[in-house]
Design a protein around this motif. Sequence first.
Motif, mmCIF file in Angstrom:
data_model
loop_
_atom_site.group_PDB
_atom_site.id
_atom_site.type_symbol
_atom_site.label_atom_id
_atom_site.label_comp_id
_atom_site.label_asym_id
_atom_site.label_seq_id
_atom_site.Cartn_x
_atom_site.Cartn_y
_atom_site.Cartn_z
ATOM 1 N N SER A 1 81.807 57.319 15.446
ATOM 2 C CA SER A 1 83.236 57.582 15.281
ATOM 3 C C SER A 1 84.083 56.467 15.886
ATOM 4 O O SER A 1 85.031 55.975 15.265
ATOM 5 N N LYS A 2 83.747 56.041 17.108
ATOM 6 C CA LYS A 2 84.562 55.009 17.753
ATOM 7 C C LYS A 2 84.504 53.689 16.978
ATOM 8 O O LYS A 2 85.523 53.011 16.810
ATOM 9 N N GLY A 3 83.331 53.313 16.543
ATOM 10 C CA GLY A 3 83.208 52.075 15.768
ATOM 11 C C GLY A 3 83.949 52.142 14.448
ATOM 12 O O GLY A 3 84.575 51.166 14.018
ATOM 13 N N VAL B 1 89.215 50.539 5.732
ATOM 14 C CA VAL B 1 90.148 51.620 6.040
ATOM 15 C C VAL B 1 89.551 52.981 5.686
ATOM 16 O O VAL B 1 89.736 53.973 6.419
ATOM 17 N N TYR B 2 88.805 53.058 4.583
ATOM 18 C CA TYR B 2 88.280 54.345 4.123
ATOM 19 C C TYR B 2 86.851 54.604 4.583
ATOM 20 O O TYR B 2 86.280 55.656 4.239
ATOM 21 N N ALA B 3 86.267 53.703 5.320
ATOM 22 C CA ALA B 3 84.890 53.901 5.778
ATOM 23 C C ALA B 3 84.878 54.695 7.091
ATOM 24 O O ALA B 3 85.634 54.399 8.023
ATOM 25 N N TYR B 4 84.010 55.721 7.101
ATOM 26 C CA TYR B 4 83.855 56.509 8.336
ATOM 27 C C TYR B 4 82.440 57.090 8.351
ATOM 28 O O TYR B 4 81.900 57.515 7.326
ATOM 29 N N ASP B 5 81.875 57.093 9.566
ATOM 30 C CA ASP B 5 80.550 57.680 9.769
ATOM 31 C C ASP B 5 80.595 58.481 11.066
ATOM 32 O O ASP B 5 80.927 57.932 12.124
ATOM 33 N N TYR B 6 80.313 59.783 10.967
ATOM 34 C CA TYR B 6 80.423 60.656 12.133
ATOM 35 C C TYR B 6 79.461 60.220 13.241
ATOM 36 O O TYR B 6 79.647 60.575 14.422
ATOM 37 N N LYS B 7 78.399 59.480 12.901
ATOM 38 C CA LYS B 7 77.454 59.024 13.913
ATOM 39 C C LYS B 7 78.033 57.894 14.768
ATOM 40 O O LYS B 7 77.500 57.601 15.841
#
Length: 264
Positions: free
Chosen positions: A144-146, A136-142
């Motif tokens: 975004s959709k994934g 839930v808290y994981a995000y990578d701008y490279k």
Amino acid sequence: MTELPGNPTPDDRPRPSPRPRPGAAPRPSPRPRVAGSRRDRDDAPAARPAPAPRSTEPSRTSAATPRRATATAPDRANAAVESAPPRRRAPALLLALALLCALAATGAGVLLWQRLNPTYVDRAIFAAARSGIEAVYAYDYKDSKGSVARKLDVLTGELRDTYEKDLTQSGAIDAYEQVSATTRYEVLDVGLQQVNKAQDTATLVVFGEYVVKSVNSGSQPAPDGSGCRVTPSGAQSCTQTLRVTVVAVDGAWKISALDYLTTS
């Protein structure tokens, strides 16, 4: 007085033989001993019997008649069943079948009781809470959709609908992409708050650090009173305590509720 030659001396005179006493019987002369006589047998020490020669042949009894093995309790029971007439065998078989049925029913009852009153908690519940919060808290701008797809995949119910609306309509993803943001949650510990008897729904408390890194996170100090800190790598780390509810949906664990307990 001179003794004349030829005159006998008193010692040379013949002496009269003594008369036998009346009534005295003549003594018999001792008999000569003959070899093997009774006296010799009585006087001789008793001869020890010679030991019987040991036979080198094996014992006929041990060879012909083997030792009879001691019958055990199962053997005696089987022999009794086999020797019993057909009328007696039927009740014994019915009793054995009834005993097996009773044991099977007891085992099923124990398993059902353990399911309704578990003495332990399935480890999969803790693993689901940990991995769910990290997604839930994981995000990578490279990617975004994934990142968004992985967030929504661990959510269910109204919580999933809320996240999907915020991520796609609030413009948060566009803001993350502009500052090249990456986020993650480092789980430090997971504690169980409650679990139902079927162990398909549980509420847990998760302790960890929420870490955000962007192009300006290292140059800006953490907000006052937030309790956050700037890490040597240029990220901002904040301690957060969360309460999460996980449910089993189609064989997979999903997060149905998520609340902030403390943020420092």
